[in-house]
Design a protein around this motif. Structure first.
Motif, PDB file in Angstrom:
ATOM      1  N   GLU A 235      26.051  92.691 -46.081  1.00 38.86           N
ATOM      2  CA  GLU A 235      25.597  93.586 -45.007  1.00 38.86           C
ATOM      3  C   GLU A 235      26.456  93.334 -43.772  1.00 38.86           C
ATOM      4  OE1 GLU A 235      21.536  93.010 -43.692  1.00 38.86           O
ATOM      5  OE2 GLU A 235      21.469  95.101 -43.063  1.00 38.86           O
ATOM      6  N   VAL A 236      27.042  94.391 -43.227  1.00 39.59           N
ATOM      7  CA  VAL A 236      28.014  94.164 -42.155  1.00 39.59           C
ATOM      8  C   VAL A 236      27.376  94.081 -40.769  1.00 39.59           C
ATOM      9  CG1 VAL A 236      29.972  95.165 -43.372  1.00 39.59           C
ATOM     10  CG2 VAL A 236      28.573  96.620 -41.922  1.00 39.59           C
ATOM     11  N   ALA A 237      26.255  94.760 -40.574  1.00 38.66           N
ATOM     12  CA  ALA A 237      25.696  94.795 -39.218  1.00 38.66           C
ATOM     13  C   ALA A 237      24.925  93.526 -38.907  1.00 38.66           C
ATOM     14  CB  ALA A 237      24.778  96.006 -39.081  1.00 38.66           C
ATOM     15  N   GLN A 238      25.056  93.057 -37.675  1.00 41.31           N
ATOM     16  CA  GLN A 238      24.138  92.028 -37.177  1.00 41.31           C
ATOM     17  C   GLN A 238      22.974  92.784 -36.568  1.00 41.31           C
ATOM     18  OE1 GLN A 238      25.749  88.981 -34.700  1.00 41.31           O
ATOM     19  NE2 GLN A 238      27.713  89.017 -35.749  1.00 41.31           N
ATOM     20  N   ARG A 239      21.770  92.458 -37.063  1.00 43.44           N
ATOM     21  CA  ARG A 239      20.615  93.290 -36.686  1.00 43.44           C
ATOM     22  C   ARG A 239      19.646  92.568 -35.765  1.00 43.44           C
ATOM     23  NH1 ARG A 239      18.644  93.765 -42.327  1.00 43.44           N
ATOM     24  NH2 ARG A 239      16.896  94.956 -41.507  1.00 43.44           N
ATOM     25  N   TYR A 240      19.080  93.323 -34.866  1.00 44.15           N
ATOM     26  CA  TYR A 240      18.036  92.828 -33.955  1.00 44.15           C
ATOM     27  C   TYR A 240      16.947  93.881 -33.909  1.00 44.15           C
ATOM     28  CZ  TYR A 240      21.472  89.428 -32.451  1.00 44.15           C
ATOM     29  OH  TYR A 240      22.375  88.405 -32.449  1.00 44.15           O
ATOM     30  N   ARG A 241      15.778  93.468 -33.385  1.00 45.64           N
ATOM     31  CA  ARG A 241      14.753  94.496 -33.134  1.00 45.64           C
ATOM     32  C   ARG A 241      14.205  94.345 -31.728  1.00 45.64           C
ATOM     33  NH1 ARG A 241      11.488  91.277 -36.541  1.00 45.64           N
ATOM     34  NH2 ARG A 241      12.117  92.354 -38.431  1.00 45.64           N
ATOM     35  N   TYR A 242      13.791  95.494 -31.180  1.00 43.12           N
ATOM     36  CA  TYR A 242      13.127  95.466 -29.880  1.00 43.12           C
ATOM     37  C   TYR A 242      11.725  94.912 -30.108  1.00 43.12           C
ATOM     38  CZ  TYR A 242      16.845  98.767 -28.629  1.00 43.12           C
ATOM     39  OH  TYR A 242      18.058  99.376 -28.419  1.00 43.12           O
ATOM     40  N   LYS A 243      11.371  93.896 -29.330  1.00 40.06           N
ATOM     41  CA  LYS A 243      10.086  93.238 -29.567  1.00 40.06           C
ATOM     42  C   LYS A 243       8.899  94.171 -29.351  1.00 40.06           C
ATOM     43  CE  LYS A 243      10.730  88.298 -28.974  1.00 40.06           C
ATOM     44  NZ  LYS A 243      10.545  87.186 -28.052  1.00 40.06           N
ATOM     45  N   ASP A 244       9.038  95.111 -28.410  1.00 40.46           N
ATOM     46  CA  ASP A 244       7.847  95.914 -28.112  1.00 40.46           C
ATOM     47  C   ASP A 244       7.553  97.010 -29.127  1.00 40.46           C
ATOM     48  OD1 ASP A 244      10.018  97.437 -27.376  1.00 40.46           O
ATOM     49  OD2 ASP A 244       9.248  98.000 -25.402  1.00 40.46           O
ATOM     50  N   ASN A 245       8.565  97.587 -29.774  1.00 41.79           N
ATOM     51  CA  ASN A 245       8.211  98.648 -30.727  1.00 41.79           C
ATOM     52  C   ASN A 245       8.827  98.473 -32.118  1.00 41.79           C
ATOM     53  OD1 ASN A 245      10.849  99.457 -30.382  1.00 41.79           O
ATOM     54  ND2 ASN A 245      10.366 101.584 -29.858  1.00 41.79           N
ATOM     55  N   GLY A 246       9.569  97.355 -32.325  1.00 40.91           N
ATOM     56  CA  GLY A 246      10.041  97.045 -33.675  1.00 40.91           C
ATOM     57  C   GLY A 246      11.246  97.859 -34.142  1.00 40.91           C
ATOM     58  N   VAL A 247      11.726  98.766 -33.320  1.00 40.45           N
ATOM     59  CA  VAL A 247      12.900  99.568 -33.715  1.00 40.45           C
ATOM     60  C   VAL A 247      14.134  98.651 -33.718  1.00 40.45           C
ATOM     61  CG1 VAL A 247      14.395 101.496 -33.010  1.00 40.45           C
ATOM     62  CG2 VAL A 247      11.916 101.706 -32.836  1.00 40.45           C
ATOM     63  N   GLU A 248      15.023  98.901 -34.688  1.00 36.19           N
ATOM     64  CA  GLU A 248      16.193  98.018 -34.804  1.00 36.19           C
ATOM     65  C   GLU A 248      17.388  98.525 -34.016  1.00 36.19           C
ATOM     66  OE1 GLU A 248      17.343  96.648 -38.642  1.00 36.19           O
ATOM     67  OE2 GLU A 248      15.285  96.110 -39.180  1.00 36.19           O
ATOM     68  N   VAL A 249      18.253  97.572 -33.687  1.00 33.86           N
ATOM     69  CA  VAL A 249      19.525  97.881 -33.045  1.00 33.86           C
ATOM     70  C   VAL A 249      20.539  96.917 -33.668  1.00 33.86           C
ATOM     71  CG1 VAL A 249      19.033  96.323 -31.084  1.00 33.86           C
ATOM     72  CG2 VAL A 249      20.629  98.191 -30.770  1.00 33.86           C
ATOM     73  N   GLY A 250      21.780  97.355 -33.858  1.00 31.23           N
ATOM     74  CA  GLY A 250      22.726  96.500 -34.577  1.00 31.23           C
ATOM     75  C   GLY A 250      24.114  96.483 -33.958  1.00 31.23           C
ATOM     76  N   PHE A 251      24.928  95.591 -34.499  1.00 30.82           N
ATOM     77  CA  PHE A 251      26.296  95.428 -34.001  1.00 30.82           C
ATOM     78  C   PHE A 251      27.239  95.316 -35.191  1.00 30.82           C
ATOM     79  CE2 PHE A 251      23.350  93.619 -31.034  1.00 30.82           C
ATOM     80  CZ  PHE A 251      23.785  94.072 -29.795  1.00 30.82           C
ATOM     81  N   ILE A 252      28.349  96.013 -35.123  1.00 29.00           N
ATOM     82  CA  ILE A 252      29.400  95.850 -36.131  1.00 29.00           C
ATOM     83  C   ILE A 252      30.537  95.132 -35.413  1.00 29.00           C
ATOM     84  CG2 ILE A 252      30.836  97.019 -37.857  1.00 29.00           C
ATOM     85  CD1 ILE A 252      28.153  98.097 -38.390  1.00 29.00           C
ATOM     86  N   THR A 253      30.683  93.869 -35.750  1.00 29.26           N
ATOM     87  CA  THR A 253      31.516  92.977 -34.936  1.00 29.26           C
ATOM     88  C   THR A 253      32.866  92.691 -35.606  1.00 29.26           C
ATOM     89  OG1 THR A 253      30.534  91.087 -36.051  1.00 29.26           O
ATOM     90  CG2 THR A 253      29.466  91.797 -34.031  1.00 29.26           C
ATOM     91  N   SER A 254      33.508  93.731 -36.101  1.00 24.83           N
ATOM     92  CA  SER A 254      34.749  93.533 -36.886  1.00 24.83           C
ATOM     93  C   SER A 254      35.797  92.733 -36.142  1.00 24.83           C
ATOM     94  CB  SER A 254      35.383  94.872 -37.226  1.00 24.83           C
ATOM     95  OG  SER A 254      34.443  95.863 -37.291  1.00 24.83           O
ATOM     96  N   VAL A 255      35.780  92.793 -34.810  1.00 23.90           N
ATOM     97  CA  VAL A 255      36.837  92.126 -34.060  1.00 23.90           C
ATOM     98  C   VAL A 255      36.411  90.720 -33.615  1.00 23.90           C
ATOM     99  CG1 VAL A 255      38.365  92.268 -32.046  1.00 23.90           C
ATOM    100  CG2 VAL A 255      37.732  94.344 -33.274  1.00 23.90           C
TER     101      VAL A 255
END
Ligand code: SAM
Length: 336
Positions: A235-255
């Protein structure tokens, strides 16, 4: 057939298929209009792989362990009758997942046919909410509202969706928080992609890269985030979630934090070449094998040879100098 692995033990799991080298955008970081002007010569139709050829290769790759296809380009929605290809690929035994990466401009007209053909997942590329910033970046002055509308439509239709935003320092970092807020509120995962040194024409340098760390700090000023465990190897993305609503946000850190060691991805270029990494300098001509009457066994053997000899880990070793000197293939051929 046993799972094929490369020199570092990495299996082949994903195949990205670029179905066209043409695009309706001229993104400054990918196909700048100064280079890809009106007189630019794209591949003639007979040099693209036909749907029969792609499907044949799809079966071969599935027999080697590929479980996932992603259709890309160029802009894949420019390829005629794409739902027909999706349907054929979705019926290949062993394939668990098909996704499409698109700028979304033409999605409104095609979403329903694609969905009915078996497409489940969409990655939408959108770099800004501001019409000025986005219009400048896409090189065509296209307003983001068109894409936002199509994102809503596809979501209602039932597609699983992620939005990918390329971040270029000094260009659209002011859009990071508005984009994060917008997609958080709508329950859609946004992923920030570091500006990469793909292609020859985007004047890349480390200085223009806003790293994951920098973006993460900006987000932390506004939101509370917690990390999410990886779902699977590769899995390429580093994933996080917003604590208040659980929606995810990610980073593709190829560099800034490369992920070559777990890369299970091959790419079939719109020119019919097989690439074993995004940052490849050359590809293996599969179209030639297909068109010279080789049997499935012979093609399988050739592809196995390419993958089992793979020792690429370019991003792990990148320096400003290697990035500058390396011969590159444009993203529109290799497929992003
Ligand atoms: N046209 C489709 C689209 O816009 O999604 C598919 C092809 S495009 C090449 C695939 C993805 O690659 C897009 O999200 C695009 O933003 C990204 N991309 C292109 N050049 C890039 C670069 N130099 N650095 C980071 N991402 C890039």
């Amino acid at each position: 057939m046993a799972q094929v692995v490369d020199k570092f033990g990495r299996p082949i799991r994903d195949l990205r298929i670029s179905v066209t080298d043409k695009c309706n955008f001229r993104c400054t970081y990918c196909m700048p209009k100064e280079i890809f002007g009106d007189d630019y010569v794209f591949l003639p139709e007979d040099q693209l792989l036909s749907f029969d050829e792609v499907t044949r290769l799809g079966h071969i790759f599935a027999s080697l362990g590929v479980k996932k296809f992603r259709i890309t380009g160029g802009e894949p929605l420019l390829r005629k009758n794409l739902p027909d290809l999706i349907e054929r690929l979705a019926n290949i035994p062993g394939i668990e997942d098909i996704g499409l990466t698109t700028n979304g401009v033409m999605l409104g007209r095609q979403a329903e046919d694609l969905y009915n053909a078996g497409l489940q997942r969409l990655n939408l590329s959108l770099d800004a909410l501001s019409p000025d910033v986005f219009g400048e970046m896409n090189g065509r002055g296209t307003n983001p509202q068109i894409i936002l509308k199509n994102i809503e439509l596809a979501k209602e239709m039932g597609f699983q969706m992620k939005v990918n935003m390329v971040v270029k320092k000094g260009v659209n970092e002011g859009e990071i928080l508005p984009m994060a807020t917008h997609f958080k509120e709508r329950g859609i995962t946004l992923r920030f992609i570091e500006f990469m040194d793909v292609g020859n024409d985007n004047a890349w340098s480390f200085e223009k890269v806003l790293t994951k760390k920098e973006i993460y700090h900006m987000l932390q000023e506004e939101f509370e985030l917690e990390p999410v465990e990886k779902d699977y190897f590769g899995e390429v993305a580093q994933r996080y979630r917003y604590k208040d609503n659980g929606v995810e946000v990610g980073f593709i850190t190829s560099v800034s934090e490369s992920f070559c060691s777990s890369c299970t991805r091959a790419r079939l270029g719109s020119d019919g070449k097989l690439y074993t990494r995004l940052f490849a300098s050359s590809g293996f001509d599969v179209r030639e094998l297909l068109r010279s009457g080789k049997t499935d066994e012979e093609i399988t053997e050739a592809i196995t040879g390419v993958w089992s000899n793979r020792r690429d880990r370019y991003s792990d070793e990148r320096t400003e100098e290697t990035a500058r000197k390396r011969k590159k293939i444009n993203m529109s051929y290799i497929g992003g």
